[in-house]
Design a protein around this motif. Sequence first.
Motif, PDB file in Angstrom:
ATOM      1  N   SER A  98       2.771   4.314 -12.374  1.00  0.00           N
ATOM      2  CA  SER A  98       3.255   4.723 -13.700  1.00  0.00           C
ATOM      3  C   SER A  98       2.069   5.084 -14.582  1.00  0.00           C
ATOM      4  CB  SER A  98       4.050   3.583 -14.349  1.00  0.00           C
ATOM      5  OG  SER A  98       4.278   3.854 -15.712  1.00  0.00           O
ATOM      6  N   ARG A  99       2.036   6.316 -15.050  1.00  0.00           N
ATOM      7  CA  ARG A  99       0.944   6.744 -15.915  1.00  0.00           C
ATOM      8  C   ARG A  99       0.893   5.923 -17.199  1.00  0.00           C
ATOM      9  NH1 ARG A  99       2.198  13.138 -15.626  1.00  0.00           N
ATOM     10  NH2 ARG A  99       4.273  12.239 -15.861  1.00  0.00           N
ATOM     11  N   ARG A 100       2.047   5.516 -17.702  1.00  0.00           N
ATOM     12  CA  ARG A 100       2.098   4.758 -18.949  1.00  0.00           C
ATOM     13  C   ARG A 100       1.427   3.394 -18.814  1.00  0.00           C
ATOM     14  NH1 ARG A 100       5.041   4.516 -23.642  1.00  0.00           N
ATOM     15  NH2 ARG A 100       6.322   6.323 -23.134  1.00  0.00           N
ATOM     16  N   LEU A 101       1.438   2.815 -17.603  1.00  0.00           N
ATOM     17  CA  LEU A 101       0.936   1.451 -17.427  1.00  0.00           C
ATOM     18  C   LEU A 101      -0.524   1.394 -16.982  1.00  0.00           C
ATOM     19  CD1 LEU A 101       4.056  -0.176 -15.715  1.00  0.00           C
ATOM     20  CD2 LEU A 101       3.365  -0.297 -18.119  1.00  0.00           C
ATOM     21  N   ARG A 102      -1.137   2.550 -16.763  1.00  0.00           N
ATOM     22  CA  ARG A 102      -2.551   2.553 -16.366  1.00  0.00           C
ATOM     23  C   ARG A 102      -3.459   2.382 -17.576  1.00  0.00           C
ATOM     24  NH1 ARG A 102      -2.081   8.133 -13.319  1.00  0.00           N
ATOM     25  NH2 ARG A 102      -0.436   7.618 -11.838  1.00  0.00           N
ATOM     26  N   SER A 103      -4.558   1.671 -17.356  1.00  0.00           N
ATOM     27  CA  SER A 103      -5.583   1.579 -18.401  1.00  0.00           C
ATOM     28  C   SER A 103      -6.918   2.042 -17.835  1.00  0.00           C
ATOM     29  CB  SER A 103      -5.679   0.164 -18.947  1.00  0.00           C
ATOM     30  OG  SER A 103      -6.565  -0.610 -18.223  1.00  0.00           O
ATOM     31  N   GLY A 104      -6.874   2.904 -16.890  1.00  0.00           N
ATOM     32  CA  GLY A 104      -8.049   3.427 -16.215  1.00  0.00           C
ATOM     33  C   GLY A 104      -7.625   3.943 -14.861  1.00  0.00           C
ATOM     34  N   LYS A 105      -8.599   4.383 -14.060  1.00  0.00           N
ATOM     35  CA  LYS A 105      -8.252   4.971 -12.765  1.00  0.00           C
ATOM     36  C   LYS A 105      -7.571   3.976 -11.844  1.00  0.00           C
ATOM     37  CE  LYS A 105     -10.210   7.762  -9.034  1.00  0.00           C
ATOM     38  NZ  LYS A 105     -11.431   8.379  -8.485  1.00  0.00           N
ATOM     39  N   ASN A 106      -8.069   2.742 -11.808  1.00  0.00           N
ATOM     40  CA  ASN A 106      -7.501   1.727 -10.916  1.00  0.00           C
ATOM     41  C   ASN A 106      -7.286   0.413 -11.640  1.00  0.00           C
ATOM     42  OD1 ASN A 106      -7.403   3.093  -8.256  1.00  0.00           O
ATOM     43  ND2 ASN A 106      -9.617   3.280  -8.586  1.00  0.00           N
ATOM     44  N   ASP A 156       5.598   0.011 -23.368  1.00  0.00           N
ATOM     45  CA  ASP A 156       4.922  -0.313 -22.110  1.00  0.00           C
ATOM     46  C   ASP A 156       5.625  -1.463 -21.392  1.00  0.00           C
ATOM     47  OD1 ASP A 156       3.041   1.649 -22.593  1.00  0.00           O
ATOM     48  OD2 ASP A 156       1.593   0.275 -23.495  1.00  0.00           O
ATOM     49  N   PHE A 157       6.092  -2.445 -22.172  1.00  0.00           N
ATOM     50  CA  PHE A 157       6.826  -3.559 -21.569  1.00  0.00           C
ATOM     51  C   PHE A 157       8.118  -3.062 -20.927  1.00  0.00           C
ATOM     52  CE2 PHE A 157      10.056  -6.941 -21.945  1.00  0.00           C
ATOM     53  CZ  PHE A 157       9.461  -7.916 -21.163  1.00  0.00           C
ATOM     54  N   ARG A 161       9.185  -3.198 -16.972  1.00  0.00           N
ATOM     55  CA  ARG A 161      10.456  -3.767 -16.525  1.00  0.00           C
ATOM     56  C   ARG A 161      11.254  -2.731 -15.728  1.00  0.00           C
ATOM     57  NH1 ARG A 161      14.894  -7.367 -19.923  1.00  0.00           N
ATOM     58  NH2 ARG A 161      16.252  -7.710 -18.120  1.00  0.00           N
ATOM     59  N   SER A 162      11.234  -1.500 -16.195  1.00  0.00           N
ATOM     60  CA  SER A 162      11.955  -0.435 -15.508  1.00  0.00           C
ATOM     61  C   SER A 162      11.402  -0.225 -14.106  1.00  0.00           C
ATOM     62  CB  SER A 162      11.854   0.856 -16.322  1.00  0.00           C
ATOM     63  OG  SER A 162      12.546   1.897 -15.702  1.00  0.00           O
ATOM     64  N   VAL A 163      10.080  -0.278 -13.961  1.00  0.00           N
ATOM     65  CA  VAL A 163       9.456  -0.113 -12.644  1.00  0.00           C
ATOM     66  C   VAL A 163       9.787  -1.288 -11.741  1.00  0.00           C
ATOM     67  CG1 VAL A 163       7.247  -0.019 -11.425  1.00  0.00           C
ATOM     68  CG2 VAL A 163       7.588   1.359 -13.492  1.00  0.00           C
ATOM     69  N   ILE A 164       9.652  -2.497 -12.260  1.00  0.00           N
ATOM     70  CA  ILE A 164       9.876  -3.702 -11.460  1.00  0.00           C
ATOM     71  C   ILE A 164      11.315  -3.773 -10.965  1.00  0.00           C
ATOM     72  CG2 ILE A 164      10.085  -6.222 -11.661  1.00  0.00           C
ATOM     73  CD1 ILE A 164       7.522  -6.014 -13.467  1.00  0.00           C
ATOM     74  N   GLU A 165      12.271  -3.424 -11.820  1.00  0.00           N
ATOM     75  CA  GLU A 165      13.681  -3.539 -11.447  1.00  0.00           C
ATOM     76  C   GLU A 165      14.192  -2.331 -10.669  1.00  0.00           C
ATOM     77  OE1 GLU A 165      15.713  -4.275 -15.087  1.00  0.00           O
ATOM     78  OE2 GLU A 165      15.072  -6.365 -15.181  1.00  0.00           O
ATOM     79  N   GLY A 166      13.416  -1.254 -10.647  1.00  0.00           N
ATOM     80  CA  GLY A 166      13.847  -0.068  -9.927  1.00  0.00           C
ATOM     81  C   GLY A 166      14.670   0.881 -10.766  1.00  0.00           C
ATOM     82  N   VAL A 167      14.890   0.550 -12.049  1.00  0.00           N
ATOM     83  CA  VAL A 167      15.686   1.419 -12.909  1.00  0.00           C
ATOM     84  C   VAL A 167      15.044   2.792 -13.023  1.00  0.00           C
ATOM     85  CG1 VAL A 167      16.625   1.724 -15.235  1.00  0.00           C
ATOM     86  CG2 VAL A 167      16.527  -0.542 -14.215  1.00  0.00           C
ATOM     87  N   LYS A 168      13.729   2.832 -13.045  1.00  0.00           N
ATOM     88  CA  LYS A 168      13.038   4.114 -13.220  1.00  0.00           C
ATOM     89  C   LYS A 168      13.369   5.073 -12.086  1.00  0.00           C
ATOM     90  CE  LYS A 168       8.623   5.870 -14.808  1.00  0.00           C
ATOM     91  NZ  LYS A 168       9.182   6.240 -16.123  1.00  0.00           N
ATOM     92  N   ALA A 169      13.398   4.551 -10.869  1.00  0.00           N
ATOM     93  CA  ALA A 169      13.757   5.407  -9.738  1.00  0.00           C
ATOM     94  C   ALA A 169      15.233   5.734  -9.744  1.00  0.00           C
ATOM     95  CB  ALA A 169      13.382   4.719  -8.430  1.00  0.00           C
ATOM     96  N   LEU A 170      16.041   4.751 -10.096  1.00  0.00           N
ATOM     97  CA  LEU A 170      17.485   4.909 -10.040  1.00  0.00           C
ATOM     98  C   LEU A 170      17.994   5.903 -11.058  1.00  0.00           C
ATOM     99  CD1 LEU A 170      19.688   3.616  -8.342  1.00  0.00           C
ATOM    100  CD2 LEU A 170      20.080   2.010 -10.187  1.00  0.00           C
ATOM    101  N   SER A 171      17.366   5.928 -12.229  1.00  0.00           N
ATOM    102  CA  SER A 171      17.831   6.780 -13.314  1.00  0.00           C
ATOM    103  C   SER A 171      17.119   8.119 -13.339  1.00  0.00           C
ATOM    104  CB  SER A 171      17.615   6.069 -14.658  1.00  0.00           C
ATOM    105  OG  SER A 171      18.241   4.825 -14.659  1.00  0.00           O
ATOM    106  N   LYS A 172      16.397   8.419 -12.328  1.00  0.00           N
ATOM    107  CA  LYS A 172      15.612   9.649 -12.317  1.00  0.00           C
ATOM    108  C   LYS A 172      16.494  10.877 -12.481  1.00  0.00           C
ATOM    109  CE  LYS A 172      12.172  12.125  -9.554  1.00  0.00           C
ATOM    110  NZ  LYS A 172      11.433  12.140  -8.275  1.00  0.00           N
TER     111      LYS A 172
END
Length: 705
Positions: A98-106, A156-157, A161-172
């Motif tokens: 997730s680009r939103r959750l990155r704070s650098g390259k890695n 960001d929170f 949560r969306s990534v952890i629960e899979g909502v982000k993929a499901l609601s794509k």
Amino acid sequence: MEKVVSTARLKSDPVGRLLIDDLQRNAEALRLENAVLYYDFPLFRDYEEELYQPAVFILHPEKGAVVVSVPDTAFDIAKQDYLLDEFHNLLFAKLLASRRLRSGKNALKLNITSILFLPHDFGVENYSGENIAVGSLDGLRAAIASIEIRPLANDDFLEARSVIEGVKALSKAPARETDLDDSKPKALVLRKLEDEIANFDAHQRRAALTVALGPQRIRGLAGSGKTIILAWKAAHILLTNPDKKILFTFYTRSLYEIIRKQITRFYRHFRDSDPNWEQLHVLHAWGGRREPGVYYNACLDHGITARTFNRAAPMSFDAICADLVGRAALMHKYDVVLVDEAQDLPDSFFHILFQITKGNRDEKTIIWAYDEFQSIFAPRMRTPKELFGIDDDGAPRVDLDRSAQKLGLGEYLSNDLVLYKSYRNPLNVLVCSHAIGLGIYGPQIVQMLQDREHCEDVGYVVEQGDFSTGSDTVLVRPQENSPLAVLQYENPAEIIKLCKATKFSEELDWIVAEAGSLMSQGLRADDILIICLDDMNAKTYHGALAERFSAHGVGTHDVLNNPFAASTFRSEGRITLSTVHRAKGNEAAAVFVAGIDAVAPDLRGRRARNRLFTAFTRTKCWLRVSGLIPTADGLFNEIETAINLSPRLHFSWPDVANVETIQRDLSGRQAKAKRLHSDYVKQMTELGFTEDDAQTWSEGVEKSE
């Protein structure tokens, strides 16, 4: 602290219950009031089929992700340590995507803290791994208290949560241009809505992630996410139990591809492969020679000739299913059965499902989703006893209270879930749809909700009225129960538009012009759905519209002309032309409801009003309604009144003896809990707390008493 218990394994896991109860009691001291605590979730599988799944997982806006793993026995600490390492790595990679959750390259904006919980200090002194090892509840609390505070922005929170629960993929949603600007205002609005839809509310998340043994019912309005929740459950069950045989069945044929895509997206989010469709069957309720189905396959399994639709001697699906049940004792085939659109399926079909599901009576895992307010065929919701029938001992085959008591997880799981929020429709569209569906502003009210509690169940607040015959009644729908904030982005006059045509060609020309305007502002052709309510002349409507759109270089997909593609409703790059029955269960950004004059003479009956309600509630944002006057004058007046009074419904409470009452079935345990919770939240809000604050406090009090 919000709790999400994803499996019934907790019943046989005393350590898990101990951890959850202790963290709940100490949430304030540990600053976990705003945390989400998951049990047996999230989970990942690798290429070697190894399952990585912590006992307890905490997500917090300041402490980040806290993973707590408990060895099954004292002799597998090394393996559990390895599994915890792998889970950490898989979770890190998923969040880093997730680009939103990155704070650098890695690097991530949030911590991931992995804790190995070893009861009775067994092996803690000799532990040399990279995780934190604790041997007591005191040690666990100390480890959590010592985590570095790294505050996350609210967005960001929610993203984490969306990534952890899979909502982000499901609601794509389908990919859209990345460089949208003010020259495409409708596309900008739609993107914002799709981003908003991607984050479900707490009720939906709990409903999706809770997989209890035994029967479970999920109820809510159209657009409250029931289909997605069932797809979520199907993929989750297959991930955790790859050897189980799972059935997902439904009523509307065109849902087939949607359901498979949703299941696949969620499954891929937690495992880099497609679901095993040999174990997970997505089947239409009926089926036939061209495509499999529950009824058709059951006939094949038992050597019985399946009945097909015969125009010369038509036989209802109810009668066909009853005939099969009467001819054979069906063998147990599935470990889990999920049923969408339960309100449209006959009792006899549920008798088939009960027989083909494995397990004893109260342990048969049948999960069904029921629309509170959308059955085209019946004004009341059938009870589990009516759906599944009576067993040989005279008792109901399915009883939600009896199952809950037998399974003994009532304080953690519910087998009767209500979804109060509708995510499909803008607030004013939904209120208008309810007004027209009930007949509130018509010559007479045709159907009505059962009582105050039922009005609240479907998301209204009673502003005025005592529900006595003739009493002045005002119901208001709060914004939070129709959370799509369309009015923040769009002019109210743009959301619903009416065309009062004096001739057929005028109506067609208006539809084509209005669709062209929407597309010029950024919508794609496949964002648009046109529903013809004039069944007798639907082919004429569709043919004339297809011809006009073609002249403008726009393609159409006429579902009536594609009998061999009944499971495909939407065609990329084309406007969909449909009847209301074919459109049921589907949605679009912009919906045109044409030919309302065809139902205008029948507004004293339920069928016409249910057809209007179903058609209107297919839209995610824009609604366009057209028909011929003077035939449709009265109906247009009703719609305009509903729009002007939204978000309120203002009417005299009818004599319920003279109208069809839309009834609800609520188990005794659930009804009592709902009343107590409602009274508590009301008292808390009167003291100045938000509803979320009240929810958090109530959960803390409940577990500490």
